[in-house]
Write a protein that holds these residues in place. Structure first.
Motif, PDB file in Angstrom:
ATOM      1  N   VAL A   7       0.828  -1.195   0.000  1.00 32.29           N
ATOM      2  CA  VAL A   7       0.000   0.000   0.000  1.00 32.29           C
ATOM      3  C   VAL A   7       0.867   1.252   0.000  1.00 32.29           C
ATOM      4  O   VAL A   7       1.935   1.279   0.628  1.00 32.29           O
ATOM      5  CB  VAL A   7      -0.973   0.000   1.203  1.00 32.29           C
ATOM      6  N   PHE A   8       0.407   2.251  -0.723  1.00 35.52           N
ATOM      7  CA  PHE A   8       1.118   3.523  -0.786  1.00 35.52           C
ATOM      8  C   PHE A   8       0.086   4.636  -0.668  1.00 35.52           C
ATOM      9  O   PHE A   8      -0.927   4.649  -1.375  1.00 35.52           O
ATOM     10  CB  PHE A   8       1.884   3.652  -2.100  1.00 35.52           C
ATOM     11  N   GLN A   9       0.323   5.581   0.230  1.00 33.79           N
ATOM     12  CA  GLN A   9      -0.584   6.704   0.428  1.00 33.79           C
ATOM     13  C   GLN A   9      -0.014   7.949  -0.234  1.00 33.79           C
ATOM     14  O   GLN A   9       1.188   8.206  -0.193  1.00 33.79           O
ATOM     15  CB  GLN A   9      -0.807   6.973   1.915  1.00 33.79           C
ATOM     16  N   HIS A  10      -0.900   8.732  -0.829  1.00 32.93           N
ATOM     17  CA  HIS A  10      -0.490   9.907  -1.595  1.00 32.93           C
ATOM     18  C   HIS A  10      -1.509  11.026  -1.353  1.00 32.93           C
ATOM     19  O   HIS A  10      -2.694  10.760  -1.151  1.00 32.93           O
ATOM     20  CB  HIS A  10      -0.444   9.540  -3.085  1.00 32.93           C
ATOM     21  N   THR A  11      -1.053  12.244  -1.374  1.00 30.39           N
ATOM     22  CA  THR A  11      -1.963  13.388  -1.252  1.00 30.39           C
ATOM     23  C   THR A  11      -2.329  13.875  -2.646  1.00 30.39           C
ATOM     24  O   THR A  11      -1.473  14.378  -3.389  1.00 30.39           O
ATOM     25  CB  THR A  11      -1.309  14.533  -0.468  1.00 30.39           C
ATOM     26  N   SER A 258      -7.069   2.945  -5.616  1.00 29.16           N
ATOM     27  CA  SER A 258      -6.678   2.147  -6.778  1.00 29.16           C
ATOM     28  C   SER A 258      -6.267   0.753  -6.315  1.00 29.16           C
ATOM     29  O   SER A 258      -5.506   0.613  -5.356  1.00 29.16           O
ATOM     30  CB  SER A 258      -5.520   2.824  -7.512  1.00 29.16           C
ATOM     31  N   VAL A 259      -6.754  -0.273  -7.026  1.00 29.73           N
ATOM     32  CA  VAL A 259      -6.533  -1.659  -6.603  1.00 29.73           C
ATOM     33  C   VAL A 259      -6.015  -2.471  -7.786  1.00 29.73           C
ATOM     34  O   VAL A 259      -6.632  -2.484  -8.853  1.00 29.73           O
ATOM     35  CB  VAL A 259      -7.836  -2.288  -6.061  1.00 29.73           C
ATOM     36  N   CYS A 266       1.332  -1.964 -12.207  1.00 29.29           N
ATOM     37  CA  CYS A 266       2.050  -0.871 -12.863  1.00 29.29           C
ATOM     38  C   CYS A 266       1.621   0.503 -12.341  1.00 29.29           C
ATOM     39  O   CYS A 266       2.444   1.435 -12.304  1.00 29.29           O
ATOM     40  CB  CYS A 266       1.890  -0.949 -14.375  1.00 29.29           C
ATOM     41  N   ILE A 267       0.382   0.666 -11.915  1.00 30.44           N
ATOM     42  CA  ILE A 267      -0.047   1.955 -11.379  1.00 30.44           C
ATOM     43  C   ILE A 267       0.560   2.175  -9.993  1.00 30.44           C
ATOM     44  O   ILE A 267       1.100   3.255  -9.686  1.00 30.44           O
ATOM     45  CB  ILE A 267      -1.589   2.040 -11.323  1.00 30.44           C
ATOM     46  N   TYR A 268       0.504   1.154  -9.160  1.00 30.39           N
ATOM     47  CA  TYR A 268       1.105   1.223  -7.821  1.00 30.39           C
ATOM     48  C   TYR A 268       2.606   1.523  -7.907  1.00 30.39           C
ATOM     49  O   TYR A 268       3.121   2.403  -7.205  1.00 30.39           O
ATOM     50  CB  TYR A 268       0.862  -0.099  -7.095  1.00 30.39           C
ATOM     51  N   ARG A 269       3.302   0.798  -8.768  1.00 28.98           N
ATOM     52  CA  ARG A 269       4.759   1.000  -8.898  1.00 28.98           C
ATOM     53  C   ARG A 269       5.066   2.396  -9.433  1.00 28.98           C
ATOM     54  O   ARG A 269       6.048   3.028  -9.027  1.00 28.98           O
ATOM     55  CB  ARG A 269       5.350  -0.052  -9.814  1.00 28.98           C
ATOM     56  N   SER A 270       4.249   2.887 -10.355  1.00 25.65           N
ATOM     57  CA  SER A 270       4.470   4.229 -10.897  1.00 25.65           C
ATOM     58  C   SER A 270       4.280   5.282  -9.819  1.00 25.65           C
ATOM     59  O   SER A 270       5.054   6.247  -9.723  1.00 25.65           O
ATOM     60  CB  SER A 270       3.516   4.487 -12.062  1.00 25.65           C
ATOM     61  N   ALA A 271       3.252   5.104  -8.980  1.00 24.78           N
ATOM     62  CA  ALA A 271       3.029   6.037  -7.878  1.00 24.78           C
ATOM     63  C   ALA A 271       4.171   5.969  -6.872  1.00 24.78           C
ATOM     64  O   ALA A 271       4.662   6.996  -6.374  1.00 24.78           O
ATOM     65  CB  ALA A 271       1.698   5.742  -7.199  1.00 24.78           C
ATOM     66  N   PHE A 313      -3.168   0.267  -3.885  1.00 24.32           N
ATOM     67  CA  PHE A 313      -2.998  -1.067  -3.320  1.00 24.32           C
ATOM     68  C   PHE A 313      -2.562  -2.054  -4.394  1.00 24.32           C
ATOM     69  O   PHE A 313      -3.029  -1.995  -5.540  1.00 24.32           O
ATOM     70  CB  PHE A 313      -4.311  -1.571  -2.722  1.00 24.32           C
ATOM     71  N   ALA A 314      -1.693  -2.975  -4.015  1.00 27.27           N
ATOM     72  CA  ALA A 314      -1.360  -4.150  -4.814  1.00 27.27           C
ATOM     73  C   ALA A 314      -1.712  -5.361  -3.962  1.00 27.27           C
ATOM     74  O   ALA A 314      -1.197  -5.501  -2.847  1.00 27.27           O
ATOM     75  CB  ALA A 314       0.113  -4.151  -5.201  1.00 27.27           C
TER      76      ALA A 314
END
Length: 394
Positions: A7-11, A258-259, A266-271, A313-314
């Motif tokens: 999991v990665f949190q972003h503003t 995003s899940v 690829c979206i999680y890794r890009s973020a 999330f991945a």
């Protein structure tokens, strides 16, 4: 205990590109309403599950009835093919289905052939749309695709549905080469420099699903959701829905989640990279979430997801299976929703977040509480019937 999720949190900054503004998506909305088979899909309230989770409400947008295709993808396919056909015929952008059904239009379109790569649902939507227009469609699937998905594409009207010994991204490249070699029109639901018009139409087509859901929520007494969970493969659907609903709700935009499958996120890794750029995840994934088995973000919607998502999330495949069981075997009083692997992963994530003690802190940080109104999209039904039965019997 160790968190079983990545999991990665972003503003978020909340920027919405012009092509997803309310005005820009109105043309797709209006076109869909001219289709003889158009009808809004159900928004299913799961009151028993909401009470068990301790949230105010949870709704599932069930896309399995969409055009009889068992998935939402026909919305993008029919709009993109209609716009492409409109260009062939010299029609204006605000076209109608009737304008494509004249004798002169049918004669001209009979010579047009389309091609696409797919994990299943997109290809079925393109095949169905091509048949509606009297055109031929050639569809290629990556290695690991179950034969049932290829057969469903043929049943929907494709002239060809072939499983190739290639990854998804390689299959997209192959379809592009075939389009160039044969003079076919490529209808792909991802974009890259120089190929943006068609995916823009596809993404705009998906926004009809979002507009329906927002209208249905309002009719149910909820002016806006607090949390929206979105599946992300290349990110076309997730970005289109996010952009459309962010534009609609403005300063009152919900928390977007995003899940993705952990094998190829690829979206999680890009973020996570933090440089603002899309990044490809290489290799072959073994995830059961075939519709999300994509390694390269869509260049059109990556900025939307980068600027609009709060939680990335991945998830392992067990999350998707948990969602399939949760929706397919609902609590007493709730309606069952038949949801496949990609369609159910968001429900599975919500289930894990609200039942696992090791995720209690994460749930609190996400603000999932007694005031939460949660919107999920079940993007597909049982597109792999054998596996669906197996999961629900476990």
């Amino acid at each position: 205990m160790t968190n079983p999720l990545s999991v990665f949190q972003h503003t978020p900054t909340g920027h919405v590109p012009a092509f997803l503004s309310l005005a820009a998506t109105e043309t797709a909305w209006a076109f869909h309403h001219t289709l003889p088979d158009y009808a809004p899909t159900p928004l299913v309230p799961l009151r028993g599950w909401a009470q068990a989770m301790g949230v105010k409400a949870v709704f599932v947008k069930d896309e399995s009835p969409r055009f009889g295709l068992n998935a939402f993808k026909g919305l993008g396919g029919i709009y993109a093919l209609a716009r492409a056909a409109g260009q062939v015929l010299g029609l204006p952008e605000d076209l109608t289905w009737a304008a494509l059904q004249t004798e002169a239009a049918r004669d001209a379109l009979a010579k047009v052939e389309f091609v696409t790569a797919t994990d299943g649902n997109h290809g079925r939507g393109v095949a169905w749309a091509a048949r509606q227009l009297g055109c031929r469609a050639h569809v290629y699937l990556p290695a690991g695709s179950v034969p049932a998905r290829a057969q469903a594409i043929l049943d929907a009207g494709a002239a060809q549905a072939e499983i190739l010994p290639l990854s998804y991204d390689e299959t997209v490249q192959y379809a592009a080469r075939m389009a160039e070699a044969h003079g076919w029109q490529l209808i792909q639901d991802t974009s890259w420099p120089g190929y943006e018009a068609v995916p823009t139409w596809i993404i705009q087509g998906y926004t009809t699903m979002a507009r329906e859901a927002a209208d249905q929520l309002a009719q149910a007494g909820h002016p806006r959701p607090t949390h929206i969970f979105l599946q992300a493969g290349v990110g076309a659907m997730a970005g289109g829905v996010l952009g459309c609903l962010a534009a609609r709700y403005g300063d009152q935009a919900p928390v977007f989640v995003s899940v993705e499958p952990e094998d190829i996120p690829c979206i999680y890794r890009s973020a996570l990279a933090g440089d603002g750029q899309p990044h490809t995840v290489a290799g072959e994934a073994g995830t059961i979430m075939a519709g999300l088995n994509c390694g390269t973000p869509c260049s059109l919607t990556w900025p939307v997801l980068r600027d609009g998502v709060t939680w990335y999330f991945a998830c392992p495949d067990a999350v998707a299976e948990a969602g399939m069981r949760r929706l397919g075997r609902p609590l007493p009083g709730d309606q069952a929703v038949v949801s496949g692997e990609s369609g159910a992963v968001t429900a599975g994530l919500l289930d894990w977040l609200t039942t696992r003690p090791d995720l209690a802190d994460l749930r609190q940080r996400m603000g999932l509480d007694g005031e939460s109104v949660i919107l999920l999209f079940s993007t597909e039904g049982d597109t792999d019937p054998d596996h669906y039965r197996q999961v629900l019997c476990d």
